[in-house]
Design an enzyme around this catalytic site. Structure first.
Site: not given
Length: 174
Positions: A50, A90, A132-133
């Site tokens: 990200q 997100c 999630h990560e």
């Protein structure tokens, strides 16, 4: 250099990341900068891809208290228990919130910034953030884990993000 947020549909968000091999000062600096960016963007987790760091690392903090910050390197989710659906957003998909089914509890093996392996157990929101990560490190997004109805409901937002991405690429030098 301060990291900046990578936004959908940037292809880096779809890449599987290799493990971190060097535990050094530059990794610690990056982790610190990622934690700062996560706070500025009002997130509770942020993965390497990200910010364009294409290795298996993420940061998270559920409380906002600096002492609760976690830097997770080369995570491996080894035991997933139960299932619950919850809404997720997100930072790389601004304004997109969709229901995602995740394990209620999980055990994770991961390294810290010194290269020491730890086994941790988490449940509820913490387990959700870890999953999630870790998905980001495997090139998966919440869009891959939600239902078709939810995908339809965010279709316009995704098209807008795609259009902005194309415009940005057309303007930036190659």
């Amino acid at each position: 250099m301060k990291p900046s947020l990578v936004i959908y549909p940037d292809t880096r968000l779809r890449k599987v990341c290799p493990p971190v091999k060097r535990f050094d000062a530059s990794l610690r600096e990056l982790a610190e900068e990622m934690l700062k960016l996560m706070v500025v963007k009002r997130g509770i987790g942020l993965a390497g891809p990200q910010v364009g760091f294409m290795h298996r690392m993420f940061v998270c903090n559920l409380t906002g208290n600096p002492e609760d910050s976690m830097v997770i390197i080369n995570p491996e989710l080894v035991d997933m228990v139960g299932a619950e659906e919850g809404e997720e957003g997100c930072l790389s998909l601004p304004t997109v919130n969709v229901p995602v089914r995740r394990a209620e509890k999980c055990i994770m093996r991961a390294f810290d910034l010194e290269g020491t392996m730890h086994e941790m157990s988490g449940e509820g929101l913490l387990a959700r953030v870890w999953q999630h990560e870790t998905d980001h490190l495997d090139g998966r997004l919440i869009l891959d884990r939600t239902n078709d109805t939810a995908k339809l409901s965010v279709r316009r937002t995704l098209k807008d993000l795609e259009s902005k991405h194309r415009s940005k690429k057309a303007v930036s030098p190659t």
